[in-house]
Design a protein around this motif. Structure first.
Motif, PDB file in Angstrom:
ATOM      1  N   UNK A 126       0.801  -1.222   0.000  1.00 20.20           N
ATOM      2  CA  UNK A 126       0.000   0.000   0.000  1.00 20.20           C
ATOM      3  C   UNK A 126       0.839   1.280   0.000  1.00 20.20           C
ATOM      4  N   UNK A 127       2.115   1.149   0.293  1.00 19.37           N
ATOM      5  CA  UNK A 127       2.919   2.357   0.493  1.00 19.37           C
ATOM      6  C   UNK A 127       2.933   3.309  -0.706  1.00 19.37           C
ATOM      7  N   UNK A 128       2.998   2.834  -1.969  1.00 19.29           N
ATOM      8  CA  UNK A 128       3.010   3.779  -3.086  1.00 19.29           C
ATOM      9  C   UNK A 128       1.814   4.726  -3.103  1.00 19.29           C
ATOM     10  N   UNK A 129       0.674   4.274  -2.605  1.00 18.37           N
ATOM     11  CA  UNK A 129      -0.507   5.140  -2.575  1.00 18.37           C
ATOM     12  C   UNK A 129      -0.355   6.280  -1.581  1.00 18.37           C
ATOM     13  N   UNK A 130       0.518   6.104  -0.589  1.00 15.39           N
ATOM     14  CA  UNK A 130       0.587   7.058   0.516  1.00 15.39           C
ATOM     15  C   UNK A 130       1.919   7.803   0.616  1.00 15.39           C
ATOM     16  N   UNK A 131       2.790   7.644  -0.358  1.00 18.27           N
ATOM     17  CA  UNK A 131       4.052   8.391  -0.329  1.00 18.27           C
ATOM     18  C   UNK A 131       3.752   9.891  -0.306  1.00 18.27           C
ATOM     19  N   UNK A 132       4.383  10.583   0.633  1.00 20.42           N
ATOM     20  CA  UNK A 132       4.163  12.024   0.774  1.00 20.42           C
ATOM     21  C   UNK A 132       2.862  12.374   1.462  1.00 20.42           C
ATOM     22  N   UNK A 133       2.126  11.338   1.894  1.00 23.77           N
ATOM     23  CA  UNK A 133       0.836  11.571   2.542  1.00 23.77           C
ATOM     24  C   UNK A 133       0.718  10.739   3.808  1.00 23.77           C
ATOM     25  N   UNK A 134       1.843  10.612   4.521  1.00 21.09           N
ATOM     26  CA  UNK A 134       1.877   9.890   5.779  1.00 21.09           C
ATOM     27  C   UNK A 134       2.112  10.878   6.920  1.00 21.09           C
TER      28      UNK A 134
END
Length: 217
Positions: A126-134
């Motif tokens: 799931x990390x690619x969906x949330x890069x820069x949005x964590x």
């Protein structure tokens, strides 16, 4: 006009199915200290809370000071367990993809530390969906149940708090989101739905496949 401009996800128990592994580690460590706590009791007592903040309660329960490195050892053992494998919450990947396709902003705002989020989101794909949005509650003045991490997420993402939908699975997280002036839906596949409603969730649901329709209405 759509009701929401952004969906803010909690991480543990909402995006990643990490609570069981974490509680197994904690239960084992508490038993080592002489507290014969079951896995279910650990889940009930600690999910939604920071172990670091619960050390005084642990010390009261065991009747002596915890080892000075107890929290550091917990983090190391927890991360080792999660590194062996953690699954995404059922149907959450498809739900996130649908939100993205619809142009809905989304982020993750967790009470946990950033390395844990990066580990679990990475292991589940799931990390690619949330890069820069964590957003981590460990990087603001106060973590949940204070609203700081949700307010930071809204500010950075450029969304008014009242236009944010938060997805949480614990009363602690629901309290934080409500204090930020956001709408909260409780994810109740594993948690007591009534408990989440009593904490302030506007509604509850038990399958992430339902989320896009709820968020985009």
């Amino acid at each position: 006009m759509a009701r929401f401009d952004m969906v803010a996800f909690d991480c543990d128990g909402v995006l990643v199915d990490s609570e069981l592994a974490t509680c197994k580690v904690l239960a084992a460590m508490l038993c080592e200290l002489g507290w014969n706590i079951t896995l279910q009791e650990t889940y009930s007592a600690f999910v939604g809370r920071l172990v670091r903040d619960e050390i005084p309660m642990i010390e009261q329960r065991i009747g002596r000071p915890a080892p000075p490195d107890f929290y550091q050892q917990f983090v190391a053992r927890r991360n080792a367990a999660l590194a062996q494998g953690v699954a995404p919450v059922r149907n959450v990947a498809a739900a996130v993809e649908r939100l993205h396709a619809a142009g809905m902003k989304f982020c993750v705002a967790s009470g946990a530390d950033r390395p844990k989020m990066e580990l679990t989101l990475g292991k589940t794909g799931l990390r690619p969906w949330f890069e820069g949005r964590m957003f981590s509650g460990m990087e603001v003045a106060r973590t949940k149940p204070a609203p700081d991490v949700y307010l930071q997420a809204a500010q950075v993402m450029g969304v008014a708090p009242e236009r944010c939908l938060v997805v949480e699975d614990t009363p602690t997280g629901i309290t934080a989101a409500r204090a930020a002036g956001m709408t909260v839906y409780g994810y109740a596949e594993l948690m007591d739905a009534q408990l989440l409603l009593e904490a302030g969730a506007e509604r509850v649901f038990d399958d992430m496949a339902q989320l896009p329709a709820l968020a985009l209405a």
